[in-house]
Design an enzyme around this catalytic site. Structure first.
Site, mmCIF file in Angstrom:
data_model
loop_
_atom_site.group_PDB
_atom_site.id
_atom_site.type_symbol
_atom_site.label_atom_id
_atom_site.label_comp_id
_atom_site.label_asym_id
_atom_site.label_seq_id
_atom_site.Cartn_x
_atom_site.Cartn_y
_atom_site.Cartn_z
ATOM 1 C CB CYS A 1 -0.918 0.018 1.219
ATOM 2 S SG CYS A 1 -2.044 -1.372 1.270
HETATM 3 C C1 BEZ Z 1 0.455 -4.601 1.946
HETATM 4 O O1 BEZ Z 1 -0.024 -3.625 1.365
HETATM 5 O O2 BEZ Z 1 1.631 -4.897 1.818
HETATM 6 C C2 BEZ Z 1 -0.430 -5.457 2.816
HETATM 7 C C3 BEZ Z 1 -1.762 -5.192 2.943
HETATM 8 C C4 BEZ Z 1 -2.560 -5.974 3.770
HETATM 9 C C5 BEZ Z 1 -1.997 -7.020 4.488
HETATM 10 C C6 BEZ Z 1 -0.637 -7.267 4.358
HETATM 11 C C7 BEZ Z 1 0.161 -6.486 3.539
#
Ligand code: BEZ
Length: 218
Positions: free
Chosen positions: A45
């Site tokens: 994200c």
């Molecule tokens: C990420 O964006 O890396 C992520 C999002 C939700 C759970 C784990 C990782």
């Protein structure tokens, strides 16, 4: 209920990093991209929000507002914005919605399937929104949707390209071929007879009787 292309994008009122947003009012006469992500302070994200922050000028050139959504609070978003800027090198100036109530996530069907399972076995991870994208037109209708799983970061160059294609074909009898990019010829819709297409758009490049390319009028 899923949000389909040509539906009116569900309206909502939500708190965000830019204050209270009434979505349809906020949209005004612009296009908008709504994109959800699972959680603040997570690796994929952070790269995605960094990419969107870097593209701010490109979205503005296309009369397009961008709004992020996750099930985290405004307070968390504000703290996370510092990480986004540190990673991406550009400030995340677009609003990020506080959807701790899941109002937007439910209205736009942004939750993973497991969310709807019986409560037994449900974990907090099941209420994280997946990676959805909605392009909404100035008439408030949904023009494009995409859904990516949590493990796959989106390609925002493709989202920008798709936005260009949506805008190039909005309200005109054109479509774009595979892998089209701005500047390339567009496909004349089958509803336009060839003589009429020539009269309106000039020389056609007719590859097949039903596949006719024209220069897009500027
Ligand atoms: C990420 O964006 O890396 C992520 C999002 C939700 C759970 C784990 C990782």
């Amino acid at each position: 209920m899923s949000v389909r292309i040509n539906d009116i994008a569900p309206d909502f009122t939500a708190e965000s990093t830019a204050g209270t947003i009434r979505f349809h009012d906020w949209l005004g006469g612009s296009y908008a991209i709504i994109f959800s992500h699972p959680r603040d302070f997570t690796p994929v994200c952070t790269t995605e929000f960094g990419a969107v922050a870097q593209l701010a000028g490109e979205f503005a050139k296309r009369n397009t507002k961008v709004i992020g959504v996750s099930v985290d609070s405004v307070a968390d978003h504000e703290k996370w914005k510092r990480d986004i800027e540190a990673f991406g090198g550009a400030p995340a100036e677009f609003p990020i919605i506080d959807d701790t109530s899941l109002t937007v996530a439910k209205a736009y069907d942004m939750l993973p399937a497991e969310y709807y399972l019986p409560t037994e076995g449900r974990t907090p991870a099941n209420t994280a929104t997946v990676r959805t994208v909605y392009i909404v037109g100035p008439d408030k209708k949904v023009r494009l949707t995409m859904t990516y799983p949590m493990s796959v970061g989106r390609n925002f160059a493709e989202i920008l390209r798709a936005l260009d294609a949506v805008q190039a074909t909005d309200g005109v009898p054109f479509a774009t071929p595979a892998n089209w990019v701005p500047g390339q010829d567009v496909i004349v819709a089958l509803s336009v007879p060839t003589d009429e297409a020539r009269a309106k758009y000039g020389e056609l490049d007719i590859k097949l009787p039903y596949l006719r390319f024209a220069k897009r009028p500027v």
